[in-house]
Scaffold this motif. Structure first.
Motif, short mmCIF file in Angstrom:
data_model
loop_
_atom_site.label_atom_id
_atom_site.label_comp_id
_atom_site.label_asym_id
_atom_site.label_seq_id
_atom_site.Cartn_x
_atom_site.Cartn_y
_atom_site.Cartn_z
N HIS A 113 51.60 31.01 34.72
CA HIS A 113 50.29 31.05 35.41
C HIS A 113 50.57 31.26 36.91
O HIS A 113 49.99 32.13 37.55
CB HIS A 113 49.53 29.76 35.13
CG HIS A 113 48.32 29.56 35.99
ND1 HIS A 113 47.26 30.42 36.01
CD2 HIS A 113 48.00 28.58 36.90
CE1 HIS A 113 46.34 29.99 36.88
NE2 HIS A 113 46.78 28.88 37.43
N ASP A 132 47.77 24.51 34.37
CA ASP A 132 47.15 25.70 33.80
C ASP A 132 48.13 26.51 32.94
O ASP A 132 47.87 27.67 32.62
CB ASP A 132 46.57 26.59 34.91
CG ASP A 132 45.42 25.88 35.61
OD1 ASP A 132 44.88 24.92 35.04
OD2 ASP A 132 45.06 26.31 36.72
N HIS A 135 45.75 25.49 28.35
CA HIS A 135 44.42 24.87 28.31
C HIS A 135 44.08 24.54 26.86
O HIS A 135 44.80 24.94 25.94
CB HIS A 135 43.36 25.82 28.88
CG HIS A 135 43.48 26.04 30.36
ND1 HIS A 135 42.90 27.11 31.01
CD2 HIS A 135 44.11 25.32 31.34
CE1 HIS A 135 43.15 27.04 32.31
NE2 HIS A 135 43.90 25.97 32.53
N ARG A 141 45.24 32.03 33.54
CA ARG A 141 45.38 33.48 33.71
C ARG A 141 46.76 33.80 34.31
O ARG A 141 47.41 32.92 34.90
CB ARG A 141 44.25 33.98 34.60
CG ARG A 141 44.31 33.34 35.98
CD ARG A 141 42.99 33.46 36.72
NE ARG A 141 42.71 34.83 37.08
CZ ARG A 141 41.52 35.24 37.54
NH1 ARG A 141 40.52 34.39 37.69
NH2 ARG A 141 41.34 36.50 37.86
N HIS A 173 42.34 22.24 33.81
CA HIS A 173 40.91 22.57 33.84
C HIS A 173 40.39 22.63 32.42
O HIS A 173 41.14 22.91 31.48
CB HIS A 173 40.65 23.98 34.39
CG HIS A 173 41.09 24.21 35.79
ND1 HIS A 173 40.42 23.71 36.87
CD2 HIS A 173 42.12 24.93 36.29
CE1 HIS A 173 41.02 24.11 37.98
NE2 HIS A 173 42.07 24.85 37.66
N ARG A 192 45.42 32.25 21.61
CA ARG A 192 46.36 33.14 22.30
C ARG A 192 47.81 32.80 21.97
O ARG A 192 48.67 33.66 22.01
CB ARG A 192 46.19 33.02 23.82
CG ARG A 192 44.77 33.22 24.28
CD ARG A 192 44.67 33.02 25.79
NE ARG A 192 43.28 33.01 26.19
CZ ARG A 192 42.87 32.86 27.44
NH1 ARG A 192 43.74 32.71 28.42
NH2 ARG A 192 41.58 32.86 27.73
N HIS A 213 38.49 37.14 40.59
CA HIS A 213 39.33 36.15 41.27
C HIS A 213 38.53 34.89 41.57
O HIS A 213 37.32 34.96 41.81
CB HIS A 213 39.88 36.75 42.57
CG HIS A 213 41.15 37.52 42.33
ND1 HIS A 213 42.01 37.87 43.33
CD2 HIS A 213 41.71 37.98 41.19
CE1 HIS A 213 43.04 38.53 42.82
NE2 HIS A 213 42.87 38.61 41.52
N PRO A 214 39.19 33.72 41.60
CA PRO A 214 38.46 32.49 41.94
C PRO A 214 37.79 32.63 43.31
O PRO A 214 38.37 33.21 44.22
CB PRO A 214 39.56 31.43 41.98
CG PRO A 214 40.65 31.97 41.12
CD PRO A 214 40.58 33.46 41.26
N LYS A 215 36.60 32.06 43.43
CA LYS A 215 35.81 32.20 44.65
C LYS A 215 36.54 31.62 45.88
O LYS A 215 36.43 32.12 46.97
CB LYS A 215 34.45 31.49 44.48
CG LYS A 215 33.53 32.19 43.49
CD LYS A 215 32.16 31.55 43.40
CE LYS A 215 32.13 30.26 42.63
NZ LYS A 215 32.49 30.33 41.21
N1 LIG Z 1 35.17 31.00 38.34
C1 LIG Z 1 36.29 30.18 38.68
C2 LIG Z 1 37.55 30.82 38.10
C3 LIG Z 1 38.63 29.88 38.05
C4 LIG Z 1 39.94 30.46 37.53
O1 LIG Z 1 40.26 31.67 37.60
N2 LIG Z 1 40.73 29.55 37.00
C5 LIG Z 1 42.09 29.82 36.61
C6 LIG Z 1 42.91 28.56 36.80
S1 LIG Z 1 43.24 28.28 38.52
C7 LIG Z 1 42.26 30.22 35.17
O2 LIG Z 1 43.36 30.39 34.74
N3 LIG Z 1 41.18 30.39 34.41
C8 LIG Z 1 41.32 30.73 33.04
C9 LIG Z 1 40.02 31.13 32.43
O3 LIG Z 1 39.00 31.12 33.15
O4 LIG Z 1 40.04 31.44 31.24
C10 LIG Z 1 36.39 30.06 40.21
O5 LIG Z 1 35.83 30.91 40.89
O6 LIG Z 1 37.03 29.11 40.68
#
Ligand SMILES: N[C@@H](CCC(=O)N[C@@H](CS)C(=O)NCC(=O)O)C(=O)O
Ligand SMILES: [Fe+2]
Length: 354
Positions: A113, A132, A135, A141, A173, A192, A213-215
């Motif tokens: 990750h 991460d 999960h 990701r 998470h 997966r 991408h995360p906000k």
């Molecule tokens: N919408 C969330 C996305 C968060 C995100 O991308 N989380 C990562 C972990 S840091 C992930 O691996 N998410 C997996 C998934 O959403 O399936 C934000 O904006 O914070």
């Protein structure tokens, strides 16, 4: 052992509190900056000493509370040696142990990750904290921060699925409200990474996730590379009174402080009129605004002076601090223990009977 699973709703992050109940020594895995006060209050209310904060990785979606908790409680910060983070007290290498009382966690390297991801495994292998890497029915990701799907596949299969089937897995998470899984369960049902799925299938799956991408990524990553130390500001707790913060999220002031500062604050009694004028009496100078009418009547209060809310036991007035904060009052606290404690400690009252 004492164990608590805590949640940050903003980023859907789990923070874990583990403590040796006999030694009262604790650690937190993945604390969140905005929740540091909550976590510190819980540690304090449970009579624990926070020895460590541990990071499973450099987060992209929220800022760690590690630095803030070290400022508040003197905890030490542990991160992976492969994390590139600065300012930690210990840099963990694979199989290093972090002790709390007589218990310990083993750091297992589970990159994929991010390049520095770590899974923490409890000494008796009954629990593991996967961050991460894995999960519940999913995984982190692999499309930024040194992420790599093939690497993650091997991390999960070799470092996590090698634990006993009964080992409980706690993720970094969950976006659906699930809280815990187990090695046996994920080996069978992870869509997966279940044992029946091949490396090529996994890589194909991860390449086509298509997530935005995360906000918070542009703020979170640089801050987490400093273990959550803000660029300029320091921990800004209110300083108009020696307030305490409860785990329920309420700022409180103690009766002895209020007694000495009756003229410096606005005292708002949120009980009903018959209680205000009843046998317990009220704090001298208090104005009566019953809780049910507070939302409409708070305009009569000044925002220039702090507000202390009061009720019989401190419960309704705690709710009043929340309503006033929402109405834009930034210096509000609840009188701890309400009129019952005020009377028990024999402070002056207006009205009331002996
Ligand atoms: N919408 C969330 C996305 C968060 C995100 O991308 N989380 C990562 C972990 S840091 C992930 O691996 N998410 C997996 C998934 O959403 O399936 C934000 O904006 O914070
Ligand atoms: Fe992450």
């Amino acid at each position: 052992m004492l164990f608590r699973q805590l949640f940050d709703p903003q980023s859907s992050t789990y923070t874990y509190l583990l403590a040796d109940s006999a030694f009262r020594e604790a650690l937190l895995i993945d604390p969140v900056f905005e929740q540091a006060r909550r976590d510190a209050a819980l540690v304090d209310e449970l009579g624990l000493k926070l020895a460590w904060t541990l990071e499973t990785h450099v987060h992209a979606d929220h800022v760690t509370g590690a630095w803030l908790l070290r400022e508040k409680l003197g905890s030490r910060i542990a991160v992976s040696a492969s994390s590139s983070a600065e300012g930690a007290d210990t840099y963990l290498k694979p199989h290093d142990k972090i002790s709390f009382g007589k218990r310990s966690l083993e750091a297992r390297s589970t990159p994929g990750h991010t390049a520095g991801c770590t899974t923490y495994v409890l000494d008796d292998r009954s629990m593991a904290f996967t961050g991460d890497a894995l999960h519940i029915r999913g995984c982190g990701r692999t499309d930024f921060q040194g992420g790599d799907a093939r690497t993650l596949f091997h991390s999960v299969r070799e470092q996590i699925f090698s634990l006993p089937d009964r080992c409980l897995l706690y993720p970094g998470h969950d976006y659906r409200g699930l809280t815990v899984t187990s090695v046996g369960e994920e080996k069978l049902f992870n869509p997966r990474l279940a044992e029946s799925i091949g490396e090529g299938d996994f890589v194909g799956y991860m390449t086509h996730l298509g997530l935005p991408h995360p906000k918070q990524i542009d703020v979170a990553v640089p801050a987490n590379l400093r273990c959550g130390k803000p660029p300029t500001v320091t921990a800004a707790d209110p300083d108009w009174a020696p307030l305490t913060y409860t785990f329920a999220g309420i700022w409180e002031v103690q009766p002895h402080w209020l007694e000495e500062h009756l003229r410096d604050v606005q005292i708002v009694d949120v009980r009903e009129p018959d209680e205000f004028n009843g046998p317990l009496g009220h704090v001298p100078g208090a104005v009566l605004i019953p809780l049910g009418t507070l939302q409409g009547k708070s305009e009569g209060l000044s925002k220039e002076e702090p507000v202390v809310t009061v009720c019989r036991s401190g419960a309704r007035s705690a709710q009043a601090t929340v309503l006033l904060a929402k109405a834009g009052f930034d210096r509000v606290a609840n009188l701890s223990g309400g009129m019952l404690r005020w009377r028990a400690q024999r402070y002056a009252v207006e009205g009331g009977s002996e």
